[in-house]
Design a protein around this motif. Structure first.
Motif: not given
Length: 373
Positions: A151, A175-176, A179, A182, A209, A214-215, A237-238, A243
């Motif tokens: 990351l 991103l957090r 997640a 999710q 993202l 990532l997403v 998050v893929t 995640a």
């Protein structure tokens, strides 16, 4: 050829036409094409001279079409394929095509007769392991270190190929937050406030993202069954392992029954990602949505086939089934009529279940194990 190599990039910059024509009778694979997006102009020229298919395979770790330096989209000359992480079926040498299997199986009793030796523990372990080839064989501290390093490099280095003006700390914070929610609905104003981003910047950061793979977003399904359908996408998050790490969720913690609520979103994201992978090879092409309206009716995933028929999927972290879990699926069944092929609740149990007409329960292992012999 990989453009991560300084020597390779130097050769491509010195003589782009000669570089792309150096393997005329075979397939030239150019990896990390986003390192030199201007090369697409030379590729376009040589493709226009020789339209034989399969001359080039261009790969990269971010979306080439979103790069600032791209000089041609190769429209009409190239096909794009999203390459996700390894599916559970791929990892275990099994053909995994849940939608293709369900189209036939929902017409008989196959779902109810399905059983598996795959336990809840293995599902949790698979979620936390993730799907990246370099990650799935690691465990413990090394696994966590790999994710953290990955990351850091993607956010601080790869993102600069797409956008020069951004704040890596806020990108990681965003991103957090995704997640932490999710498979939840994407509310941009709330995310912008929580991540400390201006409301005018949130869309660009989310797009970044997405371009880094990532997403992923799941769009809302709005078939006008009611006048109160909600039009927000869901985001995830893929990679489930990434995640879980961003959530600080270990396999041991998720095995605890008291963490069932925390597992729910991760499990739904895991199922969604498996279906996205299978979407690239399924025998029954489909589109993936989610459904919710303001009256409370909702379905985690709505699968729409090319002929307009629909399969509904609910994802639950429990090992047993109950009537409440089928409420949203019943709503679809009763409002769609013949378009509704069936509804399935996926859980962490080990046996199939018939609830009512066109409504079934299945273990999540049905994603990668055959429903019948």
């Amino acid at each position: 050829m990989t453009l991560d190599s300084e020597e390779t990039r130097a050769a491509a910059e010195a003589d782009a036409p000669g570089f792309v024509q150096q393997h005329p009778q075979g397939t030239l694979v150019i990896d990390e094409i986003q390192r030199m997006p201007s090369l697409t102009l030379a590729i376009k020229a040589t493709v226009d001279e020789d339209r034989r298919p399969g001359r080039f395979l261009l790969t990269g770790s971010s979306n080439l079409l979103h790069h600032r330096g791209i000089q041609d989209s190769l429209a009409g000359r190239a096909a794009s394929i999203d390459l996700f992480g390894l599916s559970i079926g791929e990892l275990h040498g099994r053909k995994d095509d849940l939608v293709g299997t369900l189209v036939g199986s929902l017409k008989d009793s196959a779902p109810a007769s399905f059983s598996t030796n795959w336990e809840r523990r293995r599902t949790v372990d698979s979620i936390c392991a993730g799907s990246y080839p370099g990650l799935i064989q690691l465990s413990g501290r090394l696994h966590s270190t790999w994710v953290d390093s990955y990351l850091q490099r993607v956010i601080e280095r790869d993102a600069t190929d797409l956008r020069t003006v951004y704040q890596p700390a806020r990108l990681k914070s965003l991103l957090r937050l995704i997640a932490a929610n999710q498979s939840g609905e994407l509310v941009k104003a709330r995310l912008a406030e929580q991540a400390g981003l201006p409301a005018t910047s949130i869309t660009a950061y989310l797009d970044l993202l997405g371009s880094l793979y990532l997403v992923h977003t799941v769009e809302p399904w709005t078939p006008n069954l009611t006048k109160r359908e909600v039009g927000r996408p869901k985001s995830l998050v893929t990679d489930s392992g990434v995640a879980a790490r961003l959530n600080g969720a270990s396999a041991a913690r998720l095995q605890d029954v008291s963490s069932a609520d925390h597992l729910g979103g991760l499990l739904e994201g895991f199922v969604t990602a498996e279906l996205l992978k299978q979407q690239t090879w399924t025998s029954e092409p489909f589109r993936l949505f989610h459904f919710r309206d303001r009256t409370g009716a909702e379905v985690d995933l709505v699968i729409e086939l090319d002929d307009g028929s629909v399969i509904g999927i609910e994802v639950k972290s429990s090992t047993s089934f109950n009537a409440k879990q089928f409420t949203g699926l019943k709503f679809l069944r009763d409002n769609l009529g013949d378009r509704f092929l069936g509804g399935v609740v996926l859980n962490t149990g080990q046996r199939g279940y018939r609830f009512a007409e066109k409504l079934w329960g299945l273990p999540v292992a049905a994603l990668w194990e055959p429903l019948s012999g």
